[in-house]
Design a protein around this motif. Structure first.
Motif, PDB file in Angstrom:
ATOM      1  N   ARG A  72      13.523 -12.076 -28.641  1.00 46.89           N
ATOM      2  CA  ARG A  72      14.796 -12.230 -29.260  1.00 46.89           C
ATOM      3  C   ARG A  72      15.040 -13.679 -29.653  1.00 46.89           C
ATOM      4  O   ARG A  72      15.765 -14.239 -30.599  1.00 46.89           O
ATOM      5  CB  ARG A  72      15.753 -11.392 -28.595  1.00 46.89           C
ATOM      6  N   LEU A  73      14.848 -14.436 -28.490  1.00 51.67           N
ATOM      7  CA  LEU A  73      15.011 -16.058 -28.471  1.00 51.67           C
ATOM      8  C   LEU A  73      14.357 -16.655 -29.567  1.00 51.67           C
ATOM      9  O   LEU A  73      14.845 -17.205 -30.411  1.00 51.67           O
ATOM     10  CB  LEU A  73      14.651 -16.528 -27.250  1.00 51.67           C
ATOM     11  N   VAL A  74      13.103 -16.189 -29.707  1.00 50.56           N
ATOM     12  CA  VAL A  74      11.989 -16.781 -30.636  1.00 50.56           C
ATOM     13  C   VAL A  74      12.702 -16.066 -32.125  1.00 50.56           C
ATOM     14  O   VAL A  74      12.536 -17.231 -32.919  1.00 50.56           O
ATOM     15  CB  VAL A  74      10.652 -16.454 -30.463  1.00 50.56           C
ATOM     16  N   ASP A  75      13.212 -15.073 -32.255  1.00 53.13           N
ATOM     17  CA  ASP A  75      13.350 -14.565 -33.679  1.00 53.13           C
ATOM     18  C   ASP A  75      14.806 -15.507 -33.939  1.00 53.13           C
ATOM     19  O   ASP A  75      14.899 -15.973 -35.227  1.00 53.13           O
ATOM     20  CB  ASP A  75      13.868 -13.294 -33.589  1.00 53.13           C
ATOM     21  N   GLU A  76      15.649 -15.485 -32.971  1.00 53.05           N
ATOM     22  CA  GLU A  76      16.857 -16.373 -33.170  1.00 53.05           C
ATOM     23  C   GLU A  76      16.473 -17.712 -33.569  1.00 53.05           C
ATOM     24  O   GLU A  76      17.370 -18.406 -34.473  1.00 53.05           O
ATOM     25  CB  GLU A  76      17.683 -16.407 -31.931  1.00 53.05           C
ATOM     26  N   LEU A  77      15.652 -18.458 -32.932  1.00 56.51           N
ATOM     27  CA  LEU A  77      15.230 -19.633 -33.256  1.00 56.51           C
ATOM     28  C   LEU A  77      14.597 -19.858 -34.641  1.00 56.51           C
ATOM     29  O   LEU A  77      15.199 -20.716 -35.448  1.00 56.51           O
ATOM     30  CB  LEU A  77      14.294 -20.377 -32.344  1.00 56.51           C
ATOM     31  N   LEU A  99      12.152 -24.578 -34.586  1.00 58.77           N
ATOM     32  CA  LEU A  99      10.603 -24.443 -33.937  1.00 58.77           C
ATOM     33  C   LEU A  99      10.638 -24.151 -32.667  1.00 58.77           C
ATOM     34  O   LEU A  99      11.205 -25.032 -31.790  1.00 58.77           O
ATOM     35  CB  LEU A  99       9.796 -25.857 -34.342  1.00 58.77           C
ATOM     36  N   PRO A 100      10.116 -22.948 -32.048  1.00 58.12           N
ATOM     37  CA  PRO A 100      10.061 -22.694 -30.816  1.00 58.12           C
ATOM     38  C   PRO A 100       8.780 -23.622 -30.091  1.00 58.12           C
ATOM     39  O   PRO A 100       7.778 -23.469 -30.700  1.00 58.12           O
ATOM     40  CB  PRO A 100       9.706 -21.366 -30.875  1.00 58.12           C
ATOM     41  N   TRP A 101       9.168 -24.284 -28.895  1.00 50.69           N
ATOM     42  CA  TRP A 101       7.903 -25.009 -28.374  1.00 50.69           C
ATOM     43  C   TRP A 101       7.919 -24.430 -26.809  1.00 50.69           C
ATOM     44  O   TRP A 101       8.910 -24.590 -25.846  1.00 50.69           O
ATOM     45  CB  TRP A 101       8.330 -26.829 -28.117  1.00 50.69           C
ATOM     46  N   ALA A 127       0.503 -12.330 -26.528  1.00 50.02           N
ATOM     47  CA  ALA A 127       0.542 -10.758 -27.142  1.00 50.02           C
ATOM     48  C   ALA A 127       1.962 -10.393 -27.702  1.00 50.02           C
ATOM     49  O   ALA A 127       2.014 -10.087 -28.640  1.00 50.02           O
ATOM     50  CB  ALA A 127       0.213  -9.835 -25.987  1.00 50.02           C
ATOM     51  N   ALA A 128       2.965 -10.922 -26.924  1.00 50.08           N
ATOM     52  CA  ALA A 128       4.316 -10.763 -27.403  1.00 50.08           C
ATOM     53  C   ALA A 128       4.809 -11.522 -28.314  1.00 50.08           C
ATOM     54  O   ALA A 128       5.492 -11.318 -29.528  1.00 50.08           O
ATOM     55  CB  ALA A 128       5.389 -10.687 -26.293  1.00 50.08           C
ATOM     56  N   LEU A 129       4.345 -12.891 -28.328  1.00 49.41           N
ATOM     57  CA  LEU A 129       4.938 -14.065 -29.245  1.00 49.41           C
ATOM     58  C   LEU A 129       4.020 -14.880 -30.087  1.00 49.41           C
ATOM     59  O   LEU A 129       4.467 -15.651 -30.947  1.00 49.41           O
ATOM     60  CB  LEU A 129       5.759 -15.009 -28.315  1.00 49.41           C
ATOM     61  N   GLY A 130       2.590 -14.703 -29.853  1.00 47.14           N
ATOM     62  CA  GLY A 130       1.660 -15.287 -30.523  1.00 47.14           C
ATOM     63  C   GLY A 130       1.795 -15.275 -32.070  1.00 47.14           C
ATOM     64  O   GLY A 130       1.445 -16.016 -32.722  1.00 47.14           O
ATOM     65  N   ASP A 131       2.362 -14.301 -32.560  1.00 43.48           N
ATOM     66  CA  ASP A 131       2.578 -14.166 -33.970  1.00 43.48           C
ATOM     67  C   ASP A 131       3.556 -15.015 -34.524  1.00 43.48           C
ATOM     68  O   ASP A 131       3.785 -15.448 -35.652  1.00 43.48           O
ATOM     69  CB  ASP A 131       3.033 -12.682 -34.568  1.00 43.48           C
ATOM     70  N   ARG A 132       4.506 -15.486 -33.778  1.00 44.89           N
ATOM     71  CA  ARG A 132       5.613 -16.346 -34.212  1.00 44.89           C
ATOM     72  C   ARG A 132       5.670 -17.682 -33.533  1.00 44.89           C
ATOM     73  O   ARG A 132       6.256 -18.437 -33.971  1.00 44.89           O
ATOM     74  CB  ARG A 132       6.845 -15.770 -34.073  1.00 44.89           C
ATOM     75  N   VAL A 133       5.057 -18.028 -32.180  1.00 47.35           N
ATOM     76  CA  VAL A 133       5.243 -19.244 -31.639  1.00 47.35           C
ATOM     77  C   VAL A 133       3.886 -20.054 -32.010  1.00 47.35           C
ATOM     78  O   VAL A 133       3.003 -19.445 -31.753  1.00 47.35           O
ATOM     79  CB  VAL A 133       5.482 -19.054 -30.470  1.00 47.35           C
ATOM     80  N   GLN A 134       3.990 -21.349 -32.233  1.00 46.34           N
ATOM     81  CA  GLN A 134       2.915 -22.114 -32.733  1.00 46.34           C
ATOM     82  C   GLN A 134       2.570 -23.030 -31.605  1.00 46.34           C
ATOM     83  O   GLN A 134       1.299 -23.367 -31.461  1.00 46.34           O
ATOM     84  CB  GLN A 134       2.977 -22.911 -33.873  1.00 46.34           C
ATOM     85  N   GLN A 149      -3.094 -22.434 -32.175  1.00 45.01           N
ATOM     86  CA  GLN A 149      -3.734 -23.593 -32.638  1.00 45.01           C
ATOM     87  C   GLN A 149      -3.073 -24.944 -32.061  1.00 45.01           C
ATOM     88  O   GLN A 149      -3.640 -25.972 -32.333  1.00 45.01           O
ATOM     89  CB  GLN A 149      -3.094 -23.603 -34.402  1.00 45.01           C
ATOM     90  N   HIS A 150      -2.165 -24.876 -31.555  1.00 41.67           N
ATOM     91  CA  HIS A 150      -1.551 -26.024 -30.675  1.00 41.67           C
ATOM     92  C   HIS A 150      -1.266 -25.668 -29.232  1.00 41.67           C
ATOM     93  O   HIS A 150      -0.406 -25.248 -28.943  1.00 41.67           O
ATOM     94  CB  HIS A 150      -0.129 -26.562 -31.469  1.00 41.67           C
ATOM     95  N   VAL A 151      -2.308 -26.308 -28.577  1.00 48.70           N
ATOM     96  CA  VAL A 151      -2.092 -25.972 -27.202  1.00 48.70           C
ATOM     97  C   VAL A 151      -2.270 -27.228 -26.458  1.00 48.70           C
ATOM     98  O   VAL A 151      -3.070 -27.948 -26.570  1.00 48.70           O
ATOM     99  CB  VAL A 151      -3.207 -24.965 -26.739  1.00 48.70           C
TER     100      VAL A 151
END
Ligand code: PNW
Length: 485
Positions: A107-112, A118-120, A156-163, A218-220
């Motif tokens: 929910r935090l990532v969606d809200e951001l 950009l979520p970091w 698995a939960a956030l990899g589709d939205r967090v870069q 991509q960005h680790v």
């Protein structure tokens, strides 16, 4: 145009302006939705460990106020928000996944994203599940593999939205302060365990980098707290030796395995009595030196180092409880931090913005394979005063931040590849062993009412971000108008 932007010329294209927090410092909800104790919950429950007996149980209640906090970030104009996920929320006992815990971050990532921010994400900002500490914690090699399980759950939960993925925040603190001086959780004072913790966190980092990358990240990167080591008298061999030891423990034992694939030879020798070579297994350094896409630099202060006894200044590395702790400077317990007579923050840390410029330039010179840099934390604690109109005129913090941003600009002018700056912190929060006594926020939190008020430093930071954007727009317009040759 106002003159709020300390860098005279343009910031690099795409430069990221952000602010940072960490789960245990802001979330609260310590026992909600399946979360179990982290080492910081357990540590804070033992009287004497945290100033005033404060605990992270409620913190600034971000778990319940998250949408309003994201709205505040939007109001400030942040490009990015650096936060951490809590291992003890995602895998409470360390061994099974808690869907409700992951749901909060989703929910935090969606809200951001909805707010254009950009979520970091940082996976480890010091809150190991207490159950894993009881199985040996970071002194146990198995913890590194448990970290990969956890990283996988979050990905698995956030990899589709967090870069942007950061494995660890400041392994220096969670190993040497947690297991060496014991001023941080879990409060152990065992030099050999501290050195094992350094290596096992490195290993966990490398394993997670490989894992996340294989899943498409991509960005680790990783965030280290780095500090210049300034010998008190460069002509005095005793001070030079002390500065070498400090540099080894503060900087090089973290940088070198990751960026060069080897511990420095002098560190290996110094730490032989503390078992460093015993915990390194064949193949470990290859894993640890997996290429990273960025290096996060946290910087608060640099230190003048001496090998002679000193009583003039506090070293700024002690905890808040005031209890006498052994040194975190393992094998170098004699080193001292004589004052340079510079102004100090409420943490007793000397203020020297030019130190940040020097540090960034040094990194580029000494590490040929250095990836792009981000300042992932910089900021200051001061005792704030609320004015009668409710505003918070935190002149010193504002100056600190603007001066350090200017120093970053100078480092960029000198060739450093810095791509972003995150101020620590968005909100006043649980400042570890100092509890709620030290405030770093650009937003004040009233701990009685949880009311948020943007401090003058926050207003200034917000203006600076807006100015640098309008400059971008100006130069885009200028470029568009220029005749094509
Ligand atoms: C960092 N030292 O911690 C952390 O990443 C933040 O969570 C924290 O709130 C912030 O800096 C301010 O303290 C540090 O002893 C803790 O030098 C201790 C030290 C440095 C950084």
């Amino acid at each position: 145009m106002t003159n709020n932007t300390p860098k005279g010329n343009n910031w690099p294209d795409g430069f990221i302006w952000g602010s940072a927090t960490a789960a245990a410092q802001v979330e609260g909800a310590a026992a909600e939705d399946g979360k179990e104790d982290s080492v910081w919950d357990a540590f804070a429950h033992t009287p004497g460990n945290v100033l005033n007996g404060d605990t992270p149980a409620i913190a600034v209640d971000h778990y319940h106020r998250m949408p309003a906090d994201v709205a505040l970030m939007k109001e400030l104009g942040l490009d990015s928000y650096r936060f951490s996920t809590s291992w003890a929320r995602v895998r409470p006992g360390g061994r099974t996944t808690n869907a409700k815990g992951l749901d909060f971050y989703s929910r935090l990532v969606d809200e951001l994203l909805e707010a254009g921010i950009l979520p970091w994400l940082t996976l480890y900002h010091w809150d190991l599940p207490q159950a894993l500490e009881e199985a040996g914690g970071w002194a146990n090699r198995d913890t590194a593999y448990r970290f990969v399980d956890y990283a996988n759950d979050v990905y698995a939960a956030l990899g589709d939205r967090v870069q942007h993925w950061t494995t660890f925040n400041e392994p220096f603190c969670s190993s040497l302060l947690g297991y060496g001086s014991g001023v941080h959780a879990p409060g152990r004072q065992e030099p050999r365990a501290a050195i094992a913790a350094v290596h096992h966190q490195h290993l966990a980092h490398g394993l997670a980098v490989n894992e996340l990358r294989s899943r498409g990240a991509q960005h680790v990167g990783i965030t280290l707290n780095l500090s210049n080591s300034i010998p008190r008298d460069p002509a005095d061999p005793v001070d030079l030796e002390a500065a070498r030891l400090f540099d080894s423990l503060q900087n090089r034992i973290f940088l070198d395995p990751i960026l060069r694939g080897a511990y420095p030879a002098d560190s290996l020798r110094d730490l032989e009595p503390f078992g460093l070579s015993e915990v390194i297994r064949p193949g470990d350094l290859e894993i640890i030196s997996a290429p990273i896409d960025f290096l996060g630099v946290n910087h608060y202060h640099d230190d003048q180092i001496s090998g002679h006894p000193d009583t003039s200044g506090a070293d700024g590395h002690s905890g808040g409880s005031g209890r006498k702790a052994p040194s975190c400077w393992i094998g170098a317990e004699h080193i001292s931090f004589p004052s340079r007579g510079l102004p100090r923050t409420a943490m007793d840390w000397e203020v020297n913005p030019d130190g940040l410029r020097k540090l960034l330039v040094r990194l580029g010179k000494e590490y040929p394979s250095l990836p792009p840099l981000y300042i992932t934390e910089n900021g200051a604690a001061y005792d704030d005063v609320v004015a009668s109109d409710g505003s918070v005129p935190d002149i010193e913090r504002k100056q600190f931040i603007l001066d350090h941003i200017a120093a970053v600009g100078q480092a960029i002018d000198a060739g450093a590849d810095v791509r972003g700056y995150f101020v620590w912190s968005l909100l006043d929060n649980f400042e570890w062993s100092w509890g709620y006594e030290r405030r770093f926020g650009i937003v004040r939190v009233d701990y009685e009412t949880q009311l948020r008020t943007i401090k003058d430093s926050g207003l200034a930071y917000s203006r600076l971000i807006a100015d640098s954007r309008s400059r971008d727009a100006d130069s885009d317009r200028a470029n568009a108008a220029a005749p094509v040759a």
